[in-house]
Design a protein around this motif. Structure first.
Motif, PDB file in Angstrom:
ATOM      1  N   LEU A  20       6.242  65.344  14.620  1.00  6.80           N
ATOM      2  CA  LEU A  20       7.251  64.759  14.815  1.00  6.80           C
ATOM      3  C   LEU A  20       7.142  63.417  15.997  1.00  6.80           C
ATOM      4  CD1 LEU A  20      10.151  63.133  13.589  1.00  6.80           C
ATOM      5  CD2 LEU A  20      11.517  65.064  15.712  1.00  6.80           C
ATOM      6  N   GLU A  21       6.724  63.422  16.920  1.00  7.66           N
ATOM      7  CA  GLU A  21       6.486  62.974  18.025  1.00  7.66           C
ATOM      8  C   GLU A  21       5.723  61.758  17.240  1.00  7.66           C
ATOM      9  OE1 GLU A  21       5.405  61.174  22.794  1.00  7.66           O
ATOM     10  OE2 GLU A  21       6.493  63.464  22.014  1.00  7.66           O
ATOM     11  N   VAL A  22       4.259  62.667  16.884  1.00 15.80           N
ATOM     12  CA  VAL A  22       3.005  62.023  16.590  1.00 15.80           C
ATOM     13  C   VAL A  22       4.068  60.789  15.124  1.00 15.80           C
ATOM     14  CG1 VAL A  22       0.560  61.737  15.192  1.00 15.80           C
ATOM     15  CG2 VAL A  22       1.412  62.872  17.155  1.00 15.80           C
ATOM     16  N   ALA A  23       4.409  61.485  13.794  1.00 13.13           N
ATOM     17  CA  ALA A  23       4.763  60.286  12.956  1.00 13.13           C
ATOM     18  C   ALA A  23       5.907  59.560  13.493  1.00 13.13           C
ATOM     19  CB  ALA A  23       5.737  61.895  12.118  1.00 13.13           C
ATOM     20  N   LEU A  24       6.878  59.741  14.979  1.00 14.78           N
ATOM     21  CA  LEU A  24       7.350  58.716  14.504  1.00 14.78           C
ATOM     22  C   LEU A  24       6.653  57.193  15.408  1.00 14.78           C
ATOM     23  CD1 LEU A  24      10.858  60.231  17.048  1.00 14.78           C
ATOM     24  CD2 LEU A  24      10.498  59.496  14.850  1.00 14.78           C
ATOM     25  N   GLU A  25       5.630  58.065  15.986  1.00 16.64           N
ATOM     26  CA  GLU A  25       4.567  56.485  16.702  1.00 16.64           C
ATOM     27  C   GLU A  25       4.352  56.160  16.205  1.00 16.64           C
ATOM     28  OE1 GLU A  25       4.617  55.564  20.131  1.00 16.64           O
ATOM     29  OE2 GLU A  25       5.428  56.751  20.443  1.00 16.64           O
ATOM     30  N   LYS A  26       3.637  56.460  14.105  1.00 19.47           N
ATOM     31  CA  LYS A  26       2.770  55.941  13.413  1.00 19.47           C
ATOM     32  C   LYS A  26       4.350  54.878  12.445  1.00 19.47           C
ATOM     33  CE  LYS A  26      -0.745  58.953  12.229  1.00 19.47           C
ATOM     34  NZ  LYS A  26      -1.449  59.982  11.372  1.00 19.47           N
ATOM     35  N   VAL A  27       5.332  55.728  12.496  1.00 22.38           N
ATOM     36  CA  VAL A  27       6.436  54.554  11.716  1.00 22.38           C
ATOM     37  C   VAL A  27       6.378  52.908  12.657  1.00 22.38           C
ATOM     38  CG1 VAL A  27       8.455  54.575  11.441  1.00 22.38           C
ATOM     39  CG2 VAL A  27       7.610  56.192  10.703  1.00 22.38           C
ATOM     40  N   SER A  71      12.010  35.885  15.462  1.00 20.92           N
ATOM     41  CA  SER A  71      12.469  35.208  16.908  1.00 20.92           C
ATOM     42  C   SER A  71      12.736  35.729  18.757  1.00 20.92           C
ATOM     43  CB  SER A  71      14.137  34.384  17.014  1.00 20.92           C
ATOM     44  OG  SER A  71      15.026  35.579  17.101  1.00 20.92           O
ATOM     45  N   ARG A  72      12.081  36.813  18.416  1.00 24.27           N
ATOM     46  CA  ARG A  72      11.568  37.552  20.058  1.00 24.27           C
ATOM     47  C   ARG A  72      10.427  38.363  19.757  1.00 24.27           C
ATOM     48  NH1 ARG A  72      17.237  40.509  20.078  1.00 24.27           N
ATOM     49  NH2 ARG A  72      17.638  37.614  19.968  1.00 24.27           N
ATOM     50  N   ALA A  73       9.846  38.851  20.576  1.00 23.41           N
ATOM     51  CA  ALA A  73       8.391  39.569  20.674  1.00 23.41           C
ATOM     52  C   ALA A  73       9.368  40.991  20.063  1.00 23.41           C
ATOM     53  CB  ALA A  73       8.565  39.812  22.339  1.00 23.41           C
ATOM     54  N   TYR A  74       8.465  41.647  19.673  1.00 18.15           N
ATOM     55  CA  TYR A  74       8.127  43.148  19.070  1.00 18.15           C
ATOM     56  C   TYR A  74       9.017  44.188  20.022  1.00 18.15           C
ATOM     57  CZ  TYR A  74       7.541  47.518  16.573  1.00 18.15           C
ATOM     58  OH  TYR A  74       8.206  48.972  16.147  1.00 18.15           O
ATOM     59  N   LYS A  75      10.196  44.870  20.176  1.00 18.95           N
ATOM     60  CA  LYS A  75      10.265  45.999  20.898  1.00 18.95           C
ATOM     61  C   LYS A  75      10.728  47.372  19.445  1.00 18.95           C
ATOM     62  CE  LYS A  75      14.888  46.832  23.209  1.00 18.95           C
ATOM     63  NZ  LYS A  75      15.999  47.167  24.022  1.00 18.95           N
ATOM     64  N   SER A  76       9.951  47.982  20.181  1.00 18.64           N
ATOM     65  CA  SER A  76       9.730  49.829  19.094  1.00 18.64           C
ATOM     66  C   SER A  76      11.195  50.063  19.169  1.00 18.64           C
ATOM     67  CB  SER A  76       9.476  50.065  20.705  1.00 18.64           C
ATOM     68  OG  SER A  76       9.291  51.784  20.215  1.00 18.64           O
ATOM     69  N   VAL A  77      10.634  50.052  17.616  1.00 19.49           N
ATOM     70  CA  VAL A  77      12.186  50.567  16.927  1.00 19.49           C
ATOM     71  C   VAL A  77      12.511  52.478  17.134  1.00 19.49           C
ATOM     72  CG1 VAL A  77      11.785  49.297  14.668  1.00 19.49           C
ATOM     73  CG2 VAL A  77      10.542  51.649  15.090  1.00 19.49           C
ATOM     74  N   VAL A  78      11.942  53.402  17.856  1.00 23.97           N
ATOM     75  CA  VAL A  78      11.939  54.535  18.501  1.00 23.97           C
ATOM     76  C   VAL A  78      12.116  54.071  19.885  1.00 23.97           C
ATOM     77  CG1 VAL A  78       9.574  56.414  18.872  1.00 23.97           C
ATOM     78  CG2 VAL A  78       9.187  55.012  17.327  1.00 23.97           C
TER      79      VAL A  78
END
Length: 92
Positions: A20-27, A71-78
């Motif tokens: 699941l952790e790898v799946a979250l990283e891929k998302v 309008s801003r830099a990417y921030k992780s969704v995880v």
């Protein structure tokens, strides 16, 4: 085994992952890519993206709708809670 799907029309399998952790990283990587594409105005980019993590039986375990904020830099969704939904008790 987990599958990562982009469920925007048409739905398509993006990748698979063993944990699941790898799946979250891929998302998260896909969301970063969609953010970068929106910032660069690459192609006809939709305003909303939809992702699912599915188990090996095809059941959706998690869904995410993502809207790039150019309008801003990417921030992780995880977030940390998604990585470890059962953190060790700290005694409080």
């Amino acid at each position: 085994m987990f599958e990562i799907w982009e469920t925007s029309e048409p739905a398509r399998l993006i990748s698979d992952a063993g944990t699941l952790e790898v799946a979250l990283e891929k998302v998260d990587t896909m969301c970063r890519l969609r953010h970068d594409q929106a910032v660069a105005h690459v192609g006809d980019t939709p305003e909303h993206y939809h992702f699912e993590i599915r188990d090996d039986a095809g059941r959706a375990l998690a869904r995410l709708s993502y809207v790039p904020d150019t309008s801003r830099a990417y921030k992780s969704v995880v977030v940390e809670e998604m990585r470890d939904p059962h953190p060790a008790s700290d005694g409080h």
